[in-house]
Scaffold this motif. Structure first.
Motif, PDB file in Angstrom:
ATOM      1  N   ARG A  85       0.840  -1.206   0.000  1.00  0.00           N
ATOM      2  CA  ARG A  85       0.000   0.000   0.000  1.00  0.00           C
ATOM      3  C   ARG A  85       0.872   1.252   0.000  1.00  0.00           C
ATOM      4  NH1 ARG A  85      -3.679   0.479   4.459  1.00  0.00           N
ATOM      5  NH2 ARG A  85      -1.938  -0.226   5.709  1.00  0.00           N
ATOM      6  N   ILE A 134      -5.923   3.963 -12.358  1.00  0.00           N
ATOM      7  CA  ILE A 134      -6.632   3.757 -11.098  1.00  0.00           C
ATOM      8  C   ILE A 134      -7.804   2.846 -11.416  1.00  0.00           C
ATOM      9  CG2 ILE A 134      -8.091   4.808  -9.335  1.00  0.00           C
ATOM     10  CD1 ILE A 134      -6.432   7.350  -9.616  1.00  0.00           C
ATOM     11  N   ASP A 178     -10.972   1.285  -9.843  1.00  0.00           N
ATOM     12  CA  ASP A 178     -11.839   1.516  -8.679  1.00  0.00           C
ATOM     13  C   ASP A 178     -13.166   0.795  -8.855  1.00  0.00           C
ATOM     14  OD1 ASP A 178     -12.897   2.568  -6.329  1.00  0.00           O
ATOM     15  OD2 ASP A 178     -13.420   4.486  -7.250  1.00  0.00           O
ATOM     16  N   ARG A 207      -4.454   7.185  -1.994  1.00  0.00           N
ATOM     17  CA  ARG A 207      -4.031   6.028  -1.189  1.00  0.00           C
ATOM     18  C   ARG A 207      -4.536   4.770  -1.875  1.00  0.00           C
ATOM     19  NH1 ARG A 207      -3.256   6.726   4.476  1.00  0.00           N
ATOM     20  NH2 ARG A 207      -3.034   8.931   4.962  1.00  0.00           N
ATOM     21  N   GLY A 208      -3.676   3.751  -1.905  1.00  0.00           N
ATOM     22  CA  GLY A 208      -4.119   2.510  -2.509  1.00  0.00           C
ATOM     23  C   GLY A 208      -3.053   1.443  -2.503  1.00  0.00           C
ATOM     24  N   GLN A 209      -3.353   0.387  -3.214  1.00  0.00           N
ATOM     25  CA  GLN A 209      -2.454  -0.761  -3.312  1.00  0.00           C
ATOM     26  C   GLN A 209      -1.999  -0.888  -4.754  1.00  0.00           C
ATOM     27  OE1 GLN A 209      -4.262  -4.521  -2.277  1.00  0.00           O
ATOM     28  NE2 GLN A 209      -2.289  -5.451  -1.868  1.00  0.00           N
ATOM     29  N   PHE A 238      -3.298   1.063  -9.766  1.00  0.00           N
ATOM     30  CA  PHE A 238      -3.355   1.512  -8.387  1.00  0.00           C
ATOM     31  C   PHE A 238      -4.798   1.326  -7.945  1.00  0.00           C
ATOM     32  CE2 PHE A 238      -2.593   5.181  -5.260  1.00  0.00           C
ATOM     33  CZ  PHE A 238      -1.767   4.428  -4.452  1.00  0.00           C
ATOM     34  N   SER A 239      -5.033   0.402  -7.039  1.00  0.00           N
ATOM     35  CA  SER A 239      -6.379   0.137  -6.532  1.00  0.00           C
ATOM     36  C   SER A 239      -6.588   0.990  -5.289  1.00  0.00           C
ATOM     37  CB  SER A 239      -6.533  -1.350  -6.200  1.00  0.00           C
ATOM     38  OG  SER A 239      -6.358  -2.127  -7.356  1.00  0.00           O
ATOM     39  N   VAL A 240      -7.376   2.044  -5.426  1.00  0.00           N
ATOM     40  CA  VAL A 240      -7.530   3.021  -4.350  1.00  0.00           C
ATOM     41  C   VAL A 240      -8.284   2.451  -3.157  1.00  0.00           C
ATOM     42  CG1 VAL A 240      -7.323   5.052  -5.831  1.00  0.00           C
ATOM     43  CG2 VAL A 240      -9.562   4.020  -5.468  1.00  0.00           C
ATOM     44  N   THR A 241      -7.940   2.986  -1.980  1.00  0.00           N
ATOM     45  CA  THR A 241      -8.570   2.532  -0.737  1.00  0.00           C
ATOM     46  C   THR A 241      -9.293   3.662  -0.015  1.00  0.00           C
ATOM     47  OG1 THR A 241      -6.487   2.885   0.450  1.00  0.00           O
ATOM     48  CG2 THR A 241      -6.905   0.662  -0.398  1.00  0.00           C
TER      49      THR A 241
END
Length: 113
Positions: A27, A57, A59, A78-80, A90-93
């Protein structure tokens, strides 16, 4: 013993180039501004770029609920860092809320194949 990525605090990176060089599965927080250059409804996907590169991204869960326009600046994402089908993403959190800037001009880059 390995630590699960969700148990480790996110690491701050200062550019998309640094993010792309980081460890997949961990992350991160993108501390610099990236410009939204493309978005589509399919999986709520967005492409962001800075002077060092670009990244997708992904999502699919719809974490980002804020409406953005092409040319908006996004800071503090923020993400992984993940990969799917050869595409780094980038998988956002978290939803960061309002853009950090708006109306940024996009200059297409000339590339040759």
């Amino acid at each position: 013993m390995l630590t699960a990525p969700e148990c480790v605090p996110p690491t701050s990176v200062g550019s998309i180039g640094a993010l792309r060089q980081a460890t997949e599965g961990m992350r991160y927080i993108l501390s610099s501004e990236a410009i939204l250059t493309f978005q589509q409804d399919f999986r709520n996907q967005k492409f962001i770029e800075d002077a060092t590169g670009g990244i997708l991204i992904d999502d699919d869960p719809g974490v980002i609920t804020t409406i953005y326009n092409i040319g908006d600046g996004l800071t503090g994402l923020r993400g992984q860092l993940t990969e799917f089908g050869g595409m780094m993403q980038f998988s956002v959190t978290a939803d960061i809320g309002a853009p950090s800037s708006t109306g940024n001009t996009l200059t297409p880059q000339a590339v040759s194949l």
